[in-house]
Design an enzyme around this catalytic site. Structure first.
Site, PDB file in Angstrom:
ATOM      1  N   GLU A  47       0.863  -1.191   0.000  1.00 27.56           N
ATOM      2  CA  GLU A  47       0.000   0.000   0.000  1.00 27.56           C
ATOM      3  C   GLU A  47       0.899   1.241   0.000  1.00 27.56           C
ATOM      4  O   GLU A  47       1.965   1.228   0.628  1.00 27.56           O
ATOM      5  CB  GLU A  47      -0.844  -0.025   1.285  1.00 27.56           C
ATOM      6  CG  GLU A  47      -1.688   1.194   1.534  1.00 27.56           C
ATOM      7  CD  GLU A  47      -2.280   1.206   2.963  1.00 27.56           C
ATOM      8  OE1 GLU A  47      -1.553   0.899   3.938  1.00 27.56           O
ATOM      9  OE2 GLU A  47      -3.478   1.505   3.096  1.00 27.56           O
ATOM     10  N   ASN A 107      -6.855   6.299  -1.478  1.00 27.40           N
ATOM     11  CA  ASN A 107      -5.788   5.335  -1.244  1.00 27.40           C
ATOM     12  C   ASN A 107      -6.083   4.195  -2.230  1.00 27.40           C
ATOM     13  O   ASN A 107      -7.042   3.444  -2.045  1.00 27.40           O
ATOM     14  CB  ASN A 107      -5.859   4.873   0.217  1.00 27.40           C
ATOM     15  CG  ASN A 107      -4.686   4.008   0.610  1.00 27.40           C
ATOM     16  OD1 ASN A 107      -3.995   3.467  -0.240  1.00 27.40           O
ATOM     17  ND2 ASN A 107      -4.480   3.854   1.910  1.00 27.40           N
ATOM     18  N   LYS A 124      -9.491   2.299  -1.627  1.00 31.48           N
ATOM     19  CA  LYS A 124      -9.672   1.702  -0.296  1.00 31.48           C
ATOM     20  C   LYS A 124     -10.988   2.130   0.364  1.00 31.48           C
ATOM     21  O   LYS A 124     -11.305   3.324   0.421  1.00 31.48           O
ATOM     22  CB  LYS A 124      -8.483   2.086   0.583  1.00 31.48           C
ATOM     23  CG  LYS A 124      -8.437   1.408   1.943  1.00 31.48           C
ATOM     24  CD  LYS A 124      -7.119   1.779   2.626  1.00 31.48           C
ATOM     25  CE  LYS A 124      -6.964   1.168   3.996  1.00 31.48           C
ATOM     26  NZ  LYS A 124      -5.693   1.572   4.629  1.00 31.48           N
ATOM     27  N   GLU A 144      -5.662   8.597   7.943  1.00 34.63           N
ATOM     28  CA  GLU A 144      -6.230   8.231   6.637  1.00 34.63           C
ATOM     29  C   GLU A 144      -7.601   8.866   6.414  1.00 34.63           C
ATOM     30  O   GLU A 144      -7.969   9.172   5.287  1.00 34.63           O
ATOM     31  CB  GLU A 144      -6.316   6.708   6.506  1.00 34.63           C
ATOM     32  CG  GLU A 144      -4.970   6.064   6.301  1.00 34.63           C
ATOM     33  CD  GLU A 144      -5.097   4.645   5.812  1.00 34.63           C
ATOM     34  OE1 GLU A 144      -5.692   4.416   4.753  1.00 34.63           O
ATOM     35  OE2 GLU A 144      -4.599   3.749   6.514  1.00 34.63           O
ATOM     36  N   CYS A 170      -4.747  -3.050   2.862  1.00 36.85           N
ATOM     37  CA  CYS A 170      -4.400  -2.963   4.276  1.00 36.85           C
ATOM     38  C   CYS A 170      -5.553  -3.239   5.233  1.00 36.85           C
ATOM     39  O   CYS A 170      -5.932  -4.374   5.437  1.00 36.85           O
ATOM     40  CB  CYS A 170      -3.757  -1.617   4.577  1.00 36.85           C
ATOM     41  SG  CYS A 170      -2.913  -1.661   6.179  1.00 36.85           S
ATOM     42  N   ASN A 195       0.404  -1.152   5.226  1.00 38.71           N
ATOM     43  CA  ASN A 195       1.337  -0.428   6.108  1.00 38.71           C
ATOM     44  C   ASN A 195       0.749  -0.562   7.498  1.00 38.71           C
ATOM     45  O   ASN A 195      -0.202   0.142   7.832  1.00 38.71           O
ATOM     46  CB  ASN A 195       1.354   1.068   5.786  1.00 38.71           C
ATOM     47  CG  ASN A 195       2.137   1.425   4.547  1.00 38.71           C
ATOM     48  OD1 ASN A 195       3.314   1.737   4.612  1.00 38.71           O
ATOM     49  ND2 ASN A 195       1.468   1.391   3.404  1.00 38.71           N
TER      50      ASN A 195
HETATM   51  N1  CDV Z   1      -2.766   1.347   6.630  1.00 40.83           N
HETATM   52  C1  CDV Z   1      -3.660   0.700   7.421  1.00 40.83           C
HETATM   53  O1  CDV Z   1      -4.791   0.486   7.036  1.00 40.83           O
HETATM   54  N2  CDV Z   1      -3.209   0.317   8.655  1.00 40.83           N
HETATM   55  C2  CDV Z   1      -4.044  -0.284   9.658  1.00 40.83           C
HETATM   56  C3  CDV Z   1      -3.578   0.066  11.043  1.00 40.83           C
HETATM   57  C4  CDV Z   1      -3.788   1.505  11.338  1.00 40.83           C
HETATM   58  C5  CDV Z   1      -4.303  -0.737  12.104  1.00 40.83           C
HETATM   59  C6  CDV Z   1      -4.084  -1.795   9.536  1.00 40.83           C
HETATM   60  O2  CDV Z   1      -5.186  -2.344   9.548  1.00 40.83           O
HETATM   61  O3  CDV Z   1      -3.038  -2.424   9.492  1.00 40.83           O
END
Ligand code: CDV
Length: 334
Positions: A47, A107, A124, A144, A170, A195
């Site tokens: 990501e 995103n 996203k 975000e 993510c 991430n």
């Molecule tokens: N980039 C993300 O979506 N990170 C989230 C963190 C913040 C919990 C994740 O679900 O990994």
């Protein structure tokens, strides 16, 4: 002969705020070449691959943050990645921050086939974190909800060189509904980049809980939906913020078949047996035979936790103590 896909997660170590797109793309090309040397046909990058994870920085004025966003894909600095992938005959998934011509920020991830054509795009949907800084605004944040709008393209499945690929990003991987919606469209493989820092501002779980919850999410998604999952991390330390890493490939049996060992740039590869997924789909998770969507109405009707739905012939016990917040509208309680 069994249907197979040689696929890799290309984990990317920390990208510092001062690194240029050109420097990052050179690293991605090295990963792509290493994957291709191992006969990989599809490479999954993380990501927001092209920059540091900038939602950790508070900036009131979004217009001042345009440097983190791509206004075209591929732009001149990313074109060499497309060119090299086409030369090698390798498809890829890439996450990046998208700024559209009419000013929307997402995103985003794309799927590119082995001829260099973008065949799928995802924006996203589950945006974690906060819209405003928590505590000291100079400390690492997770903003975000400030930087991005909720994706407007839905959860799509795309044909990439003859394989049905679903994608997400993510935090989406932690939500069961995501895999199910992709599986209901015939996804054979779900690819995602992430991430994941060691916590959120104000919320610091045990580091090993972050890893176990990450792997559990991938494994449950893969098993319950009879598909392969390929997850690529941005890992290591970025501008002082530590990421969990742990890029992994998971089979439809729910087994982690390959996993990154380090926190830097690393290719993690497997040959995914697509017929194994078909075997699970044909028996234990034969959706046609066994699913009961009429019993799952709450999933689309409710967002948050609410009161128990009355069971015919039974008087509901009043909820006390630390039970879910009770919704009061008749629509919420049916
Ligand atoms: N980039 C993300 O979506 N990170 C989230 C963190 C913040 C919990 C994740 O679900 O990994």
């Amino acid at each position: 002969m069994r249907r197979q896909l040689s696929v890799a997660a290309a984990q990317v170590g920390g990208i510092q705020p001062g690194e240029t797109r050109e420097e990052v793309v050179r690293r991605l090309i090295l990963l792509l070449e290493e994957a291709a040397a191992r006969s990989t046909r599809l490479v999954v990058f993380p990501e927001l691959t092209l920059t540091t994870f900038f939602p950790r920085y508070w900036a009131q004025d979004l217009a001042s943050t345009d440097r983190w966003f791509e206004t075209e894909m591929p732009g001149p600095s990313v074109q060499p990645l497309f060119d090299r992938a086409r030369e090698l005959g390798v498809g890829f998934y890439l996450g990046y921050a998208e700024l559209t011509g009419d000013g929307h920020r997402y995103n985003t991830s794309i799927l590119v086939d082995s001829t260099g054509r973008i065949v799928g795009r995802y924006r996203k949907i589950h945006l974690p974190g906060h819209a405003r800084p928590v505590g000291d605004e100079q400390a690492p944040q997770h903003l975000e909800k400030h930087y991005f709008e909720v994706g407007d393209l839905g959860l799509g499945v795309f044909d990439v060189d003859g394989v049905r690929i679903g994608m997400c990003l993510c935090n989406d991987r932690r939500w069961a509904e995501v895999y199910r919606v992709l599986a209901l469209q015939g996804a054979e493989v779900v690819v995602l980049g992430y991430n994941s820092p060691l916590g959120l501002p104000g919320w610091q779980p045990e580091p090993h809980h972050m890893m176990s919850a990450h792997l559990l999410s991938l494994q449950a998604g893969a098993y319950q939906n009879s598909l392969w999952v390929v997850a690529a991390a941005k890992a290591g330390v970025e501008d002082g913020a530590e990421m969990i890493g742990g890029s992994a490939l998971v089979s439809p049996a729910g087994e982690v078949v390959a996993r990154a060992t380090g926190t830097g740039d690393e290719v993690v590869q497997t040959v995914a047996d697509l017929d194994l997924a078909a075997a699970y789909r044909a028996e234990i998770f034969d959706f046609e035979a066994h699913r009961r969507p009429d019993q799952y109405r709450l999933i689309t009707e409710r967002t948050g936790r609410g009161a128990p739905v009355p069971v015919p012939g039974q008087v509901p016990e009043p909820l006390t103590g630390h039970g879910p917040r009770i919704a009061t509208t008749t629509q919420e309680t049916r």
